[in-house]
Design an enzyme around this catalytic site. Sequence first.
Site, PDB file in Angstrom:
ATOM      1  N   SER A   1       4.195   2.602   8.033  1.00  0.00           N
ATOM      2  CA  SER A   1       3.842   1.537   7.102  1.00  0.00           C
ATOM      3  C   SER A   1       5.059   0.984   6.372  1.00  0.00           C
ATOM      4  CB  SER A   1       2.849   2.061   6.060  1.00  0.00           C
ATOM      5  OG  SER A   1       1.603   2.336   6.642  1.00  0.00           O
ATOM      6  N   GLY A   2       5.047  -0.317   6.176  1.00  0.00           N
ATOM      7  CA  GLY A   2       6.141  -0.983   5.462  1.00  0.00           C
ATOM      8  C   GLY A   2       7.307  -1.358   6.338  1.00  0.00           C
TER       9      GLY A   2
ATOM     10  N   ASP B   1      -0.516  -7.481   1.592  1.00  0.00           N
ATOM     11  CA  ASP B   1       0.093  -6.155   1.623  1.00  0.00           C
ATOM     12  C   ASP B   1       1.610  -6.285   1.778  1.00  0.00           C
ATOM     13  OD1 ASP B   1       0.431  -3.443   1.707  1.00  0.00           O
ATOM     14  OD2 ASP B   1      -0.413  -3.165   3.721  1.00  0.00           O
TER      15      ASP B   1
ATOM     16  N   GLY C   1       2.948   6.676   8.490  1.00  0.00           N
ATOM     17  CA  GLY C   1       4.364   6.883   8.262  1.00  0.00           C
ATOM     18  C   GLY C   1       5.227   5.713   8.678  1.00  0.00           C
TER      19      GLY C   1
ATOM     20  N   HIS D   1       0.819  -1.223   0.000  1.00  0.00           N
ATOM     21  CA  HIS D   1       0.000   0.000   0.000  1.00  0.00           C
ATOM     22  C   HIS D   1       0.849   1.268   0.000  1.00  0.00           C
ATOM     23  CE1 HIS D   1       0.483   0.093   4.502  1.00  0.00           C
ATOM     24  NE2 HIS D   1       0.383   1.392   4.297  1.00  0.00           N
TER      25      HIS D   1
END
Length: 280
Positions: free
Chosen positions: A223-224, A126, A221, A76
């Site tokens: 994310s990942g 994801d 922020g 995402h």
Amino acid sequence: MLRLGCVAVTLLYLVKGSFCQLNVCGRAPLNPKIVGGQNASAGAWPWQVSLHSISSGFHFCGGSLINKDWILSAAHCFTGSYNNAADLVVYLGKQTQQGSNPHQISRRVKKIITHSKYASFANNNDIALLRLTTAVTFTDYIRPVCLAAKCSTFNAGTRCWITGWGDIASNVELPRPGVLQQTIVPVVSQTVCDKYLGPGAITSNMICAGLLEGGKDTCQGDSGGPMVIKKNTAWVQAGITSWGIGCADPNSPGVYTRVSEYQTWITNNIKLNLPGFVKY
């Protein structure tokens, strides 16, 4: 039979992978002790990366170094304006978003690979891989993380470490100089997580972690970025920061992509110099 099959597949991938990768992954020589809920010291999480857009000039997502050429992140992160590899910069060895980072290096991105079955409406699959244009050299401040192997099990209550430069509360940015943050959260069972986030919201490709009373969580922020668990002397990435409802709200655990479900997908895309997969 199923459990034996899982063991056989895991061993096969370990043999096919690089033993030197297993010897270096998950080692953080500058991180002898971790305390939750505070600034991370330089080199504490040497696989943590910061993803920036050249056009905006800002950090937008996190990721983790998994070998000298590849970054693991969330699908995402690369929708909309961030899906152009030529516009991305990966920072490694970074501690603060502003100011001096003497151990930092940067790399451009050659290719973005998002999972072909990523479903944004359900937050499923994801996961993404970034191929760097130039390989990195490992140091005490820049090292790959080990990845959870197929059929790994993370029981409820297992302590996990989450890291990132995201907001410190909903719509509250990390104050300058933007020091990398770390905290500890326990794994929450699929059943409990499904109860609070909605029936059917949690798939087998996800893992939940957080405090039911709230107070510790990932946010916008982050994310990942990686969720890691220590096994013996190595840190193993169990999850990728994916989604949640609010930030650190009560009865709202954070949801992470379950890395162990994607060993085959990762190896099929990387092919050479495979990451170190560790059965947990």
